[in-house]
Design a protein around this motif. Structure first.
Motif, PDB file in Angstrom:
ATOM      1  N   ALA A  31       0.833  -1.207   0.000  1.00  0.00           N
ATOM      2  CA  ALA A  31       0.000   0.000   0.000  1.00  0.00           C
ATOM      3  C   ALA A  31       0.865   1.255   0.000  1.00  0.00           C
ATOM      4  N   ALA A  32       1.946   1.252   0.759  1.00  0.00           N
ATOM      5  CA  ALA A  32       2.835   2.410   0.819  1.00  0.00           C
ATOM      6  C   ALA A  32       3.538   2.633  -0.521  1.00  0.00           C
ATOM      7  N   LEU A  33       3.892   1.555  -1.199  1.00  0.00           N
ATOM      8  CA  LEU A  33       4.504   1.695  -2.531  1.00  0.00           C
ATOM      9  C   LEU A  33       3.541   2.391  -3.483  1.00  0.00           C
ATOM     10  N   ASP A  34       2.268   2.047  -3.394  1.00  0.00           N
ATOM     11  CA  ASP A  34       1.256   2.739  -4.200  1.00  0.00           C
ATOM     12  C   ASP A  34       1.180   4.211  -3.818  1.00  0.00           C
ATOM     13  N   LEU A  35       1.203   4.475  -2.529  1.00  0.00           N
ATOM     14  CA  LEU A  35       1.064   5.838  -2.025  1.00  0.00           C
ATOM     15  C   LEU A  35       2.162   6.757  -2.553  1.00  0.00           C
ATOM     16  N   VAL A  36       3.381   6.268  -2.595  1.00  0.00           N
ATOM     17  CA  VAL A  36       4.497   7.110  -3.054  1.00  0.00           C
ATOM     18  C   VAL A  36       4.738   6.996  -4.557  1.00  0.00           C
ATOM     19  N   GLY A  37       3.981   6.146  -5.227  1.00  0.00           N
ATOM     20  CA  GLY A  37       4.136   6.004  -6.674  1.00  0.00           C
ATOM     21  C   GLY A  37       5.368   5.234  -7.092  1.00  0.00           C
ATOM     22  N   ALA A  38       5.773   4.275  -6.277  1.00  0.00           N
ATOM     23  CA  ALA A  38       6.949   3.468  -6.587  1.00  0.00           C
ATOM     24  C   ALA A  38       6.533   2.221  -7.362  1.00  0.00           C
TER      25      ALA A  38
END
Length: 112
Positions: free
Chosen positions: A33-40
């Motif tokens: 989810a965090a990877l999605d949040l930062v656009g990684a």
């Protein structure tokens, strides 16, 4: 955000096998989810590929199941994970910069 840094911290010395071995399923799901949040997207693609290679679904597996799965990896699976770890290493500078930029632009996402 710590889940994002943990990917680098665990994969760099231990490869994806080490990250999968040391990371609880709830933290894996949080990292996705965090990877999605930062656009990684590039890093998420590698993480998702690592999960697919070993057949690990953090939404449906328990930590004991994850541990047993990682303990039983075949040599060919371990080699495939090593190759993904090398690919991640090549992305790491840009990945860390993306995280830093996100944090600076979104300080409300940082918890004390």
């Amino acid at each position: 955000m710590t889940d994002l840094a943990w990917i680098d911290t665990a994969v760099s010395p231990n490869g994806f096998e080490g990250w999968l071995d040391m990371t609880p399923v709830a933290q894996i799901a949080s990292a996705l989810a965090a990877l999605d949040l930062v656009g990684a997207d590039d890093v998420k693609a590698l993480v998702t590929q690592a999960l697919a290679i070993v057949g690990l679904d953090p939404a449906t597996m328990s930590d004991p199941q994850r541990e047993a799965l990682v303990d039983s990896l075949s040599p060919s699976t371990r080699k495939a994970l090593d190759q993904l770890g090398s690919a991640l290493f090549d992305l790491m500078d840009a990945y860390m910069e993306r995280i830093r930029t996100f944090i600076e632009a979104n300080p409300d996402h940082i918890h004390p």
